[in-house]
Design a protein around this motif. Structure first.
Motif, short mmCIF file in Angstrom:
data_model
loop_
_atom_site.label_atom_id
_atom_site.label_comp_id
_atom_site.label_asym_id
_atom_site.label_seq_id
_atom_site.Cartn_x
_atom_site.Cartn_y
_atom_site.Cartn_z
N VAL C 25 -5.36 13.10 3.29
CA VAL C 25 -4.86 11.74 3.49
C VAL C 25 -3.34 11.70 3.35
N PHE C 26 -2.84 12.31 2.28
CA PHE C 26 -1.40 12.46 2.07
C PHE C 26 -0.69 12.93 3.32
N ALA C 27 -1.15 14.09 3.78
CA ALA C 27 -0.47 14.76 4.87
C ALA C 27 -0.53 13.94 6.15
N ALA C 28 -1.66 13.27 6.35
CA ALA C 28 -1.80 12.47 7.57
C ALA C 28 -0.95 11.22 7.50
N ARG C 29 -0.86 10.63 6.31
CA ARG C 29 -0.12 9.38 6.16
C ARG C 29 1.37 9.54 6.46
N VAL C 30 1.88 10.75 6.27
CA VAL C 30 3.30 10.94 6.54
C VAL C 30 3.61 10.61 8.00
N SER C 31 2.64 10.79 8.88
CA SER C 31 2.84 10.47 10.30
C SER C 31 3.13 8.99 10.51
N THR C 32 2.37 8.18 9.79
CA THR C 32 2.43 6.75 10.09
C THR C 32 3.20 5.97 9.04
N VAL C 33 3.32 6.53 7.83
CA VAL C 33 4.03 5.82 6.78
C VAL C 33 5.40 6.45 6.57
N GLY C 34 5.44 7.77 6.63
CA GLY C 34 6.73 8.44 6.62
C GLY C 34 7.38 8.59 5.28
N GLU C 35 6.66 8.25 4.23
CA GLU C 35 7.22 8.54 2.92
C GLU C 35 6.07 8.88 1.98
N GLN C 36 6.46 9.44 0.88
CA GLN C 36 5.48 9.93 -0.05
C GLN C 36 4.82 8.78 -0.80
N SER C 37 3.53 8.69 -0.72
CA SER C 37 2.83 7.65 -1.48
C SER C 37 1.88 8.36 -2.42
N LYS C 38 2.30 8.50 -3.64
CA LYS C 38 1.67 9.45 -4.55
C LYS C 38 0.26 9.08 -4.97
N ASP C 39 0.00 7.78 -5.07
CA ASP C 39 -1.33 7.38 -5.57
C ASP C 39 -2.17 6.88 -4.41
N VAL C 40 -2.17 7.65 -3.38
CA VAL C 40 -2.68 7.15 -2.12
C VAL C 40 -4.17 6.86 -2.15
N VAL C 41 -4.91 7.60 -2.96
CA VAL C 41 -6.35 7.37 -3.00
C VAL C 41 -6.71 6.49 -4.19
N GLY C 42 -6.46 5.24 -4.08
CA GLY C 42 -6.84 4.30 -5.12
C GLY C 42 -8.30 3.90 -4.93
N GLN C 43 -8.84 3.26 -5.94
CA GLN C 43 -10.23 2.82 -5.90
C GLN C 43 -10.49 2.01 -4.62
N GLU C 44 -9.59 1.03 -4.42
CA GLU C 44 -9.84 0.08 -3.33
C GLU C 44 -9.66 0.72 -1.95
N ASP C 45 -8.98 1.88 -1.90
CA ASP C 45 -8.66 2.46 -0.61
C ASP C 45 -9.64 3.55 -0.19
N ALA C 46 -10.63 3.80 -1.04
CA ALA C 46 -11.53 4.93 -0.78
C ALA C 46 -12.17 4.84 0.60
N GLY C 47 -12.58 3.62 0.95
CA GLY C 47 -13.22 3.45 2.25
C GLY C 47 -12.26 3.72 3.40
N ARG C 48 -11.04 3.25 3.25
CA ARG C 48 -10.05 3.46 4.29
C ARG C 48 -9.72 4.95 4.44
N ASP C 49 -9.64 5.63 3.31
CA ASP C 49 -9.33 7.06 3.35
C ASP C 49 -10.44 7.84 4.03
N ARG C 50 -11.66 7.50 3.73
CA ARG C 50 -12.80 8.16 4.37
C ARG C 50 -12.74 7.95 5.88
#
Lengths: 239, 239, 239, 239
Positions: C25-50
């Motif tokens: 998820v980290f590596a893919a997000r750099v494409s669309t977000v372009g910066e480091q988001s360290k806590d990317v897999v939060g509880q609420e985001d689990a579904g989105r990450d999947r």
């Protein structure tokens, strides 16, 4: 700035090629025959060879497609080269902005370039755009290229190193390179860099690298027609 | 254009790391011992391990240096990324100018950037340059970046697709990426992208990629100090 | 020859691992977000990450699956290692028959190994075989291993170099190695080295390398469960 | 067992070749000239081209040596193929013991094979050995090969699958393959697989793979004489 050249197309020339469908058969036959059979593609065996190539493609036996070599000379804007060089199974030599002065050749989106995207990342649909949008895009590309090139020249004329001055040049600047690939790697490139709506293997490349990929595809089809046909029939995915 | 950011530095952060000198010893010992020896780096064996690593480096046994992994987050201008991605033994994920709007962060050569080159291609010497040259370079970089970004925004505001509009942006634009490498590949990168006058292994990289390489080198030295020392003592060439 | 060991199984141990679904998820997000988001897999985001991981897998965005690292210790017969090492996107260090004396551990097909093949190359069906066939196979493997090892020892005892004497040892000899791969390469390995009748991606590996692949698959599933699920749902083909 | 063949040599044939010194010059010139100059190696430029190739080699500009392709047909014992296939920058297709019955061709160390090693791992010295040692080695190799092949045949005759029966065959069994490499990868292969006492780049390969490497080296020298000379003068290390 009469010297500036604007292009809306790309160049792909096949400089060197050592490739034939029979090479695939050769390499595959060593598995089952185990010795060199030099005249393997005889008249009477053509059907059998075609069947073998189709089987290899379908069942993902990729290595027989590697014993060949295509060298292309490519001219395209830098934003295309940036995508191209992400393909690691290839050999590259590109024009150097450190060693030579860049020539003022710049990309301008052509009249048929679709300018408007809709949909979500990775699966945009593109639409033509209005005349105003086209005029804006072409004018902006021309003007920025001219201004950037003048700036580049001013720094060079003042004695600044080429590698420093080039920082102001836009991503639309043309560069040139030699690239060498084998057919397996090339099929992967074509698969990912031409448009496909196939549900198994979708791909939505940027139009400008697709223009390069289409020219490569045509040269591939000429040199290895049976392999090319098998590639298409297997869903245009590399083995 | 108050929103534009100009930078003269680069960012390298170690995001993930699974690497230690003891991994090299592990992997090498399998050759001669042939079974897993989990506590291979004991207190008493430290000297022996150091000797083994130095021997592997000197005699070009490269594969034991591959069983580890460094992931960096890098921010640098696009002309640096263009050089970086020529290194094929690495994994890259970069910010996409197709999927997102680029932020207005641009490179301007800093006050200590040497601006004048003399000598022949591949072995330039660089000199400081006059105040006039520095002012020219910095002013041109700023002005072109501002003009290009305004142009980019005009196209976006008119509804033009990001992948089309980005063509006007300069090579000095910052991008960001994750890159993952193993120590062997990293030593090759450091060897080629830091300056060396060594007659056996000369290298004359562009200063901006050297700035990235120096930061990577420092992180490598911290994580694998014995390997790093051996690398230096063997002439800074990758095994 | 009481010292000889016969085995019908293989060993795969996960020695080192730096891998998690969140890395993808980290590596893919750099494409669309372009910066480091360290806590990317939060509880609420689990579904989105999947959802993101499933999209990447399906649309063949392979590079985000490369920023991780698995190191395995493997013990298997040499004929398995011969197939394994054809996978070039991996790092290997194997026990050396030049540097050390090989231990007398040999493979004997187990009672459940199917011994009879029918059909054509590349798509054999395997059947159990009779008791006589099984007894023959096991007896031949044991006898040849013993004879070969005695021969090997006779040459060593006479002062012959290990690298010369090893020529008489059979392909059933066990060897050991460290192998390091990333998840993308591992999915390719699993895809080709476990059985699949899927019409799009068929594979008919030899049972012994499949035994290794199954153990690797299990460890992969434990470390990257969301990626593993997406891999299965996308037809078990590597992106 | 009159059908068994014993060999003490190896086979290397150049099957396909698309390689010339001028290709190196072509690819390198794109850096500094930036356009295709088709007749780049004119009579009068020969000296300049030679100088360019030597400079590229010495300064580790490796990529210009990749735009070419050599395909070899190789016959050698399996223990040689095991070492060969550790070289990952190459394409392989080998005879399959799953798809076909192996022919009874086995390696026996020749009269000139040095049989005795002294010294430490990685830097053994080899000595001739006594007549008794030679006779022992040759007799053991012959006897084990015969016994193993009889065992293999017994299992095949009883209906056992080829992939199962092959486990008893020795590492001295001959196999055959096609291998395709470019000159850069080939120089790396030659560098590591021929003997060198050079203090910077020592290598102590097993004699049997060196026999293969020497034949490859000779074919390389014929096809790319200027590159070959530069390789030697730069210490026989790949750029």
């Amino acid at each position: 700035m009469s010297e500036i050249v604007f292009r809306s197309d790309v160049t792909v020339e096949l400089v060197r090629c050592s490739a034939a469908d029979s090479d695939v058969v050769f390499a595959a036959r060593v598995s089952t025959v185990g010795e060199q059979s030099k005249d393997v593609v005889g008249q009477e065996d053509a059907g059998r060879d075609r069947g073998l190539i189709r089987y290899l493609m379908r069942d993902r036996h990729g290595s027989p497609f590697e014993h060949n070599s295509f060298t292309f000379f490519v001219e395209a804007p830098i934003f295309v080269f940036r995508e191209f060089m992400r393909h690691r199974i290839a050999s590259y030599n590109e024009e150097s902005g450190r060693y030579r002065e860049m020539r003022p050749v710049f990309y301008v989106p052509g009249d048929d370039r679709r300018l408007i995207q809709k949909g979500k990342p990775g699966a945009y649909d593109f639409y033509e755009g209005t005349d105003e949008q086209r005029e804006l895009v072409q004018a902006e590309h021309r003007r920025q290229a001219e201004a950037a090139y003048e700036s580049y020249r001013r720094m060079l004329d003042a004695g600044v190193a080429r590698e420093v001055a080039r920082g102001v040049l836009p991503l639309s600047l043309f560069s040139s390179m030699y690239v060498t690939m084998n057919a397996r790697s090339m099929m992967n490139f074509i698969s990912l860099r031409t448009t496909s709506d196939d549900s198994h293997f979708p791909s939505f490349p940027q139009r400008e690298i697709e223009m390069v990929a289409e020219k490569i595809e045509q040269l591939f089809a000429e040199k290895m027609p049976i392999t090319y046909e098998a590639f298409n029939d297997a869903g245009r995915v590399a083995p």
